[in-house]
Write a protein that holds these residues in place. Structure first.
Motif, PDB file in Angstrom:
ATOM      1  N   ARG A 153       6.810 -12.227  59.892  1.00 24.00           N
ATOM      2  CA  ARG A 153       7.101 -12.236  61.319  1.00 24.00           C
ATOM      3  C   ARG A 153       8.273 -13.162  61.647  1.00 24.00           C
ATOM      4  NH1 ARG A 153       6.237  -9.459  64.262  1.00 24.00           N
ATOM      5  NH2 ARG A 153       5.906 -10.839  66.020  1.00 24.00           N
ATOM      6  N   THR A 154       8.783 -13.925  60.690  1.00 29.05           N
ATOM      7  CA  THR A 154       9.879 -14.851  60.984  1.00 29.05           C
ATOM      8  C   THR A 154      11.230 -14.170  60.740  1.00 29.05           C
ATOM      9  OG1 THR A 154       8.511 -16.714  60.298  1.00 29.05           O
ATOM     10  CG2 THR A 154      10.887 -17.093  60.450  1.00 29.05           C
ATOM     11  N   GLY A 155      12.009 -14.049  61.802  1.00 30.43           N
ATOM     12  CA  GLY A 155      13.315 -13.408  61.686  1.00 30.43           C
ATOM     13  C   GLY A 155      14.410 -14.421  61.423  1.00 30.43           C
ATOM     14  N   VAL A 156      15.283 -14.107  60.489  1.00 29.13           N
ATOM     15  CA  VAL A 156      16.429 -14.955  60.169  1.00 29.13           C
ATOM     16  C   VAL A 156      17.688 -14.132  60.419  1.00 29.13           C
ATOM     17  CG1 VAL A 156      17.580 -16.306  58.382  1.00 29.13           C
ATOM     18  CG2 VAL A 156      15.071 -16.176  58.419  1.00 29.13           C
ATOM     19  N   MET A 157      18.464 -14.549  61.399  1.00 30.28           N
ATOM     20  CA  MET A 157      19.681 -13.803  61.739  1.00 30.28           C
ATOM     21  C   MET A 157      20.819 -14.206  60.810  1.00 30.28           C
ATOM     22  SD  MET A 157      19.587 -13.815  65.916  1.00 30.28           S
ATOM     23  CE  MET A 157      20.616 -12.314  65.977  1.00 30.28           C
ATOM     24  N   ILE A 158      21.420 -13.217  60.190  1.00 35.83           N
ATOM     25  CA  ILE A 158      22.548 -13.499  59.298  1.00 35.83           C
ATOM     26  C   ILE A 158      23.677 -12.525  59.587  1.00 35.83           C
ATOM     27  CG2 ILE A 158      21.082 -14.440  57.458  1.00 35.83           C
ATOM     28  CD1 ILE A 158      21.516 -11.800  55.928  1.00 35.83           C
ATOM     29  N   PRO A 159      24.905 -12.970  59.312  1.00 38.78           N
ATOM     30  CA  PRO A 159      26.036 -12.067  59.511  1.00 38.78           C
ATOM     31  C   PRO A 159      26.023 -10.975  58.442  1.00 38.78           C
ATOM     32  CG  PRO A 159      26.771 -14.067  58.415  1.00 38.78           C
ATOM     33  CD  PRO A 159      25.323 -14.270  58.771  1.00 38.78           C
ATOM     34  N   ILE A 160      26.574  -9.850  58.794  1.00 44.90           N
ATOM     35  CA  ILE A 160      26.854  -8.810  57.801  1.00 44.90           C
ATOM     36  C   ILE A 160      28.326  -8.485  57.942  1.00 44.90           C
ATOM     37  CG2 ILE A 160      26.441  -6.398  57.114  1.00 44.90           C
ATOM     38  CD1 ILE A 160      24.109  -8.194  56.416  1.00 44.90           C
ATOM     39  N   PRO A 161      29.134  -8.595  56.901  1.00 44.58           N
ATOM     40  CA  PRO A 161      28.791  -9.034  55.539  1.00 44.58           C
ATOM     41  C   PRO A 161      28.419 -10.519  55.476  1.00 44.58           C
ATOM     42  CG  PRO A 161      30.935  -7.912  55.624  1.00 44.58           C
ATOM     43  CD  PRO A 161      30.536  -8.184  57.014  1.00 44.58           C
ATOM     44  N   GLN A 162      27.613 -10.880  54.471  1.00 46.93           N
ATOM     45  CA  GLN A 162      27.084 -12.232  54.283  1.00 46.93           C
ATOM     46  C   GLN A 162      27.241 -12.647  52.816  1.00 46.93           C
ATOM     47  OE1 GLN A 162      23.364 -12.715  52.840  1.00 46.93           O
ATOM     48  NE2 GLN A 162      23.494 -10.676  51.960  1.00 46.93           N
ATOM     49  N   TYR A 163      27.110 -13.933  52.597  1.00 48.55           N
ATOM     50  CA  TYR A 163      26.993 -14.436  51.225  1.00 48.55           C
ATOM     51  C   TYR A 163      25.543 -14.200  50.783  1.00 48.55           C
ATOM     52  CZ  TYR A 163      26.653 -17.839  47.431  1.00 48.55           C
ATOM     53  OH  TYR A 163      26.433 -18.451  46.220  1.00 48.55           O
ATOM     54  N   PRO A 164      25.330 -13.532  49.641  1.00 47.71           N
ATOM     55  CA  PRO A 164      23.978 -13.034  49.341  1.00 47.71           C
ATOM     56  C   PRO A 164      22.935 -14.093  49.010  1.00 47.71           C
ATOM     57  CG  PRO A 164      25.536 -12.376  47.620  1.00 47.71           C
ATOM     58  CD  PRO A 164      26.340 -12.991  48.713  1.00 47.71           C
ATOM     59  N   ALA A 207      10.793 -13.363  54.556  1.00 48.07           N
ATOM     60  CA  ALA A 207      11.119 -13.393  55.979  1.00 48.07           C
ATOM     61  C   ALA A 207      11.737 -12.047  56.361  1.00 48.07           C
ATOM     62  CB  ALA A 207      12.094 -14.527  56.270  1.00 48.07           C
ATOM     63  N   VAL A 208      12.046 -11.886  57.640  1.00 50.52           N
ATOM     64  CA  VAL A 208      12.682 -10.649  58.086  1.00 50.52           C
ATOM     65  C   VAL A 208      14.176 -10.911  58.261  1.00 50.52           C
ATOM     66  CG1 VAL A 208      12.792  -8.888  59.889  1.00 50.52           C
ATOM     67  CG2 VAL A 208      10.594  -9.943  59.294  1.00 50.52           C
ATOM     68  N   GLN A 209      14.981 -10.121  57.573  1.00 53.52           N
ATOM     69  CA  GLN A 209      16.428 -10.257  57.696  1.00 53.52           C
ATOM     70  C   GLN A 209      16.891  -9.541  58.954  1.00 53.52           C
ATOM     71  OE1 GLN A 209      18.693  -9.533  54.059  1.00 53.52           O
ATOM     72  NE2 GLN A 209      20.337  -8.573  55.230  1.00 53.52           N
ATOM     73  N   VAL A 210      17.526 -10.289  59.842  1.00 49.33           N
ATOM     74  CA  VAL A 210      18.035  -9.707  61.084  1.00 49.33           C
ATOM     75  C   VAL A 210      19.560  -9.716  61.002  1.00 49.33           C
ATOM     76  CG1 VAL A 210      18.141  -9.935  63.594  1.00 49.33           C
ATOM     77  CG2 VAL A 210      16.024 -10.541  62.368  1.00 49.33           C
ATOM     78  N   ASN A 211      20.128  -8.538  60.892  1.00 48.26           N
ATOM     79  CA  ASN A 211      21.576  -8.425  60.686  1.00 48.26           C
ATOM     80  C   ASN A 211      22.334  -8.426  62.001  1.00 48.26           C
ATOM     81  OD1 ASN A 211      21.025  -8.061  57.966  1.00 48.26           O
ATOM     82  ND2 ASN A 211      21.099  -5.826  58.091  1.00 48.26           N
ATOM     83  N   ALA A 225      16.871  -6.223  69.412  1.00 48.62           N
ATOM     84  CA  ALA A 225      16.273  -5.210  68.530  1.00 48.62           C
ATOM     85  C   ALA A 225      15.234  -5.848  67.613  1.00 48.62           C
ATOM     86  CB  ALA A 225      17.366  -4.521  67.711  1.00 48.62           C
ATOM     87  N   ALA A 226      15.551  -7.042  67.121  1.00 48.98           N
ATOM     88  CA  ALA A 226      14.652  -7.717  66.183  1.00 48.98           C
ATOM     89  C   ALA A 226      13.360  -8.155  66.873  1.00 48.98           C
ATOM     90  CB  ALA A 226      15.349  -8.921  65.562  1.00 48.98           C
ATOM     91  N   LYS A 227      13.493  -8.567  68.143  1.00 52.31           N
ATOM     92  CA  LYS A 227      12.333  -9.050  68.897  1.00 52.31           C
ATOM     93  C   LYS A 227      11.190  -8.042  68.909  1.00 52.31           C
ATOM     94  CE  LYS A 227      12.182 -12.121  72.052  1.00 52.31           C
ATOM     95  NZ  LYS A 227      11.384 -13.394  72.102  1.00 52.31           N
ATOM     96  N   LEU A 228      11.525  -6.784  68.742  1.00 48.77           N
ATOM     97  CA  LEU A 228      10.495  -5.745  68.786  1.00 48.77           C
ATOM     98  C   LEU A 228       9.572  -5.811  67.576  1.00 48.77           C
ATOM     99  CD1 LEU A 228      12.753  -2.762  69.963  1.00 48.77           C
ATOM    100  CD2 LEU A 228      11.291  -4.247  71.377  1.00 48.77           C
ATOM    101  N   HIS A 229      10.044  -6.385  66.468  1.00 46.76           N
ATOM    102  CA  HIS A 229       9.181  -6.377  65.280  1.00 46.76           C
ATOM    103  C   HIS A 229       9.066  -7.734  64.587  1.00 46.76           C
ATOM    104  CE1 HIS A 229      13.205  -5.543  63.692  1.00 46.76           C
ATOM    105  NE2 HIS A 229      12.785  -6.044  62.566  1.00 46.76           N
ATOM    106  N   GLU A 276      19.789 -20.758  74.544  1.00 44.68           N
ATOM    107  CA  GLU A 276      19.009 -19.898  75.447  1.00 44.68           C
ATOM    108  C   GLU A 276      17.792 -19.305  74.748  1.00 44.68           C
ATOM    109  OE1 GLU A 276      19.378 -18.694  78.711  1.00 44.68           O
ATOM    110  OE2 GLU A 276      20.697 -20.433  78.986  1.00 44.68           O
ATOM    111  N   GLU A 277      17.977 -18.901  73.523  1.00 48.53           N
ATOM    112  CA  GLU A 277      16.920 -18.161  72.821  1.00 48.53           C
ATOM    113  C   GLU A 277      16.108 -19.061  71.886  1.00 48.53           C
ATOM    114  OE1 GLU A 277      16.332 -15.515  74.086  1.00 48.53           O
ATOM    115  OE2 GLU A 277      18.213 -14.726  74.896  1.00 48.53           O
TER     116      GLU A 277
END
Lengths: 498, 498
Positions: free
Chosen positions: A178-189, A200-204, A226-230, A263-264
């Motif tokens: 349930r923990t979302g981690v926002m990362i840029p795409i493209p990202q360092y892997p 965790a949940v990858q949030v692109n 979009a991520a907040k939904l799941h 804010e978030e």
């Protein structure tokens, strides 16, 4: 073979099965991917061995442009840094007239901070106190007076270690999905690998290729909503300057990200390991911390921010030292105690890496003996990188079917490559990503090892590769010439099939 | 203060709450305990600061006997090891006549194995190839010819890193609460900390204090059967020589453990970081691998075994280098590929630590220049440790209410202490473990910092502390004298209350 296994494993008529198999392996480990040292690099190693053993290929050497490993590409170490670390390692050298006093002075100071005055003792888990203080002083100077508290500084085993540690605090085990981690795409892997390992949940959020890979705040809100939904997004990771994308974020954009995080209620992780690697005159590095400060105390006293630095990049390129630090602000004091506890299980970061980090934040001053040589070496490395950044962009953009954004910073080009539909089909028939297929062909035909864009993430239907700009200028020209020739003949081959 | 927080955190009438609080922190991190750097050590640090700032106590210095940090206790580094690492760090020293040829030869060889011949490049994730080969050769020699394959050797960032990595493979995330990890009690708290962090099930098997902390095979079966009722034990960890308990396992006992692991399909992790620290003439170090070999191919070709070594202990005591290796045998080849992938995310262990490890496995030979000095230094360290092991046991056993098993190996005494019922009551009223209460009193009254037995685990109703035998012989005598006086007066105080 099975029969050997059976006979080896059988005793008293009972077969001993392996405890650890692909079926019983931690599935989160299975899910980890790390393209920078992935299948294509393993293949490159095999080809290297084959050539060494007298095999023949259409090329005589493999050029590894897959990883930001400056010394492996021939970059020379900064003399002063190595002098200080050698003095710390072997203090008998304090008597040697061939070592300058300013290096000796620094080495003595570091050793005074070490138990028994030895690099062989454990340091406190957050690092040697005087080094933490030097880092805080460095940050204050870099950020033009924005205060930095040395007790917020934690030395790490490279930046990767710090990033993993902070994520470990944020990602709960039990309800980790349930923990979302926002990362840029493209990202360092490293980011996607850590997220997989921790479940965790990858949030692109997608960087804007058409706008020099800039971070678009609307895209950030889109991804978040979009991520907040799941899942519950808890943290946003930013890489600035960008890896693999090479963009340098504007101050305005950083402000927007920080406002969004405010804010978030997001924890901010800013990966700033390329802070010294900015090449284009119209770009400037702005630290997230400084921008946060300038947004006012409402922000500066509340947004939780961890920023990361490393000895591995910049002008030193000391990857093998595994040195780095993180500065963590606005962390709940009780959580900080938990962080220190977690660090203490691993005892401490390597002392040579801590010493190397100290030299980076406490370089020779204008009135010191080593100043001139230090600055010559530093300028020479950074000047060459700037030249190579420009050259890479220019040569790649002259190739039909390749489009490369300016390499404003960091150490990589991430060109977009056109792959003809027939090649895409062929790749898919082989069960392969089209850019993996492309990079494998490039490797097999030219000996050049680059990493497919799919290893970093990219918009569907677009293809890229990441190459470092670290080879010497001569070798880089050869490399880029080969890429051009390969790409042209690749296009020709697969367009002819249409 | 709350009001400051509110005003700092409020913007547009909205309060920004922290993302990372004790409520949202990963609960597995919260569950981690690591006594060796725990509350008592934090307290010791505070007292040290207080003394430095001119405060007064019934003692003039804090003696830290809490952690196996040899150099911090005044042990001198092995000259040859530091010479090799200094040469690798600053290769200009190759021209210096003050460095011996045998050190230069080793440094050159290590650098040839490094990218760009620099300690500043990343190595392959499992480590520098020639160092892996040296380690395999060392193991073969140590084990009198038992084969060792260098591709089974993985350099690590200290032994802790290797132990965590292997556990990470074994402990599944999703159903982690079902994976049992058998550990000795008392144990080194890295194990319990890792188990907490990964949310595995800790399965305790108790060492037999009445039999010099020997491992009793019946107890192993008991623990296993009991655990089977609520989890799936997958791995057994052994520490030999023991930490904190100092016992050296007999060959027969190791055979029994391996037979048990064979029968019950357990992965074996043998922590052998104290393999060079054996002091009593009737004890000898037997590696788990060698014993497995001697049990025959049915065992040697099937039992999955990872053994761990380190630069931090032995006679070198190079903790700050964070060097170590593991040898992994009988691992499923596909799982090995997954292990390499997992290691690659962290890039590589620190190169200076790898170089230090190389010196340990490839020391000067009798025909080499540095042989004599190396062996003098090595014997001097190990001889002093043997003397201190004996002395510690003798002095402690002469104190009424203290009983200490022989310190056969490793670096610690783990005496059992009698705590009068009234003191136990007082501790419990304070919400404290009785041995924590005891150790805090010891620290406050004498400045001696040792770790309560409860941090390592012990049989209910028994109390211990762990102290290192690392202080110089003079300081150790003072320390032990103070412990004796403290214990006698503590007994008197609380017996008088009966």
């Amino acid at each position: 073979s099975l029969s050997a296994k059976v006979s080896a494993g059988r005793l008293n008529g009972k077969m001993r099965e392996k405890t650890l198999t692909m079926d019983t392996l931690n599935p989160q480990v299975k899910a980890v991917e790390y393209a920078v040292r992935g299948p294509i690099v393993i293949k490159a190693g095999e080809i290297e061995k084959y050539l060494e053993e007298g095999g023949t290929k259409p090329f005589s050497e493999v050029i590894k442009a897959n990883i930001g490993d400056a010394h492996a590409m021939g970059q020379q170490p900064i003399t002063f840094l190595r002098q200080v670390v050698a003095l710390c390692t072997f203090p008998e050298l304090m008597d040697s007239p061939s070592f300058p006093e300013d290096a000796k002075w620094r080495a003595r100071r570091i050793l005074q901070g070490c138990g028994g005055h030895s690099l062989g003792s454990y340091s406190a888990s957050p690092g040697v106190e005087c080094i933490r203080k030097d880092i805080a002083a460095y940050i204050e100077q870099r950020d033009e007076g924005v205060p930095s508290d040395w007790e917020n500084i934690y030395l790490t085993t490279g930046a990767s270690d710090g990033i993993m540690t902070i994520l470990r605090l944020l990602v709960s085990g039990k309800d980790s999905s349930r923990t979302g981690v926002m990362i840029p795409i493209p990202q360092y892997p490293l980011y996607s690998a850590a997220i997989s390992e921790m479940d965790a949940v990858q949030v692109n959020y997608y960087l804007d290729e058409d706008n020099c890979w800039a971070l678009d705040i609307n895209e950030l809100y889109r991804a978040y909503q979009a991520a907040k939904l799941h899942c519950q997004p808890k943290v946003i990771c930013i890489i600035n300057p960008g890896n693999p994308t090479g963009q340098v974020q504007s101050k305005k954009c950083i402000e927007e990200v920080l406002h969004f995080a405010y804010e978030e209620n997001l924890f901010v992780m800013s990966d700033e390991v390329y802070q010294d690697n900015v090449y284009t005159p119209d770009c400037q590095f702005h630290s997230f911390k400084k921008v946060l400060y300038e947004m006012g105390p409402e922000y500066f006293n509340s947004v939780e921010l961890a920023s990361f630095h490393s000895t591995s990049k910049g002008y030193t390129g000391e990857c093998g030292f595994r040195g780095g630090y993180m500065e963590v602000i606005n962390m709940d004091p009780e959580v900080k105690a938990q962080l220190v506890k977690l660090l203490s299980v691993r005892l401490c970061p390597p002392l040579a890496g801590q010493a190397a980090m100290d030299v980076i934040v406490n370089p020779p001053q204008p009135d010191e003996h080593s100043y001139k040589q230090f600055h010559q070496e530093k300028s020479s490395v950074l000047g060459a990188l700037a030249d190579k950044a420009k050259l890479t962009e220019q040569i790649l953009n002259a190739v039909p079917g390749i489009k490369c954004n300016p390499v404003q910073g960091a150490m990589y080009a991430f060109p977009r490559i056109f792959i003809p539909p027939k090649a895409v089909e062929e790749a898919k028939a082989l069960g392969m990503q089209p850019d993996m297929f492309y990079c494998l062909r490039l490797l097999e035909e030219t000996g050049i090892c680059v990493v497919p864009g799919s290893g970093f993430g990219q918009k569907d239907g677009t293809y890229h590769f990441r190459m470092t700009i670290l080879p010497s200028i001569e070798k880089l020209k050869v490399l880029l010439g080969k890429v051009r020739d390969f790409h042209i003949s690749f296009l020709k081959e697969y367009s002819a099939l249409e």
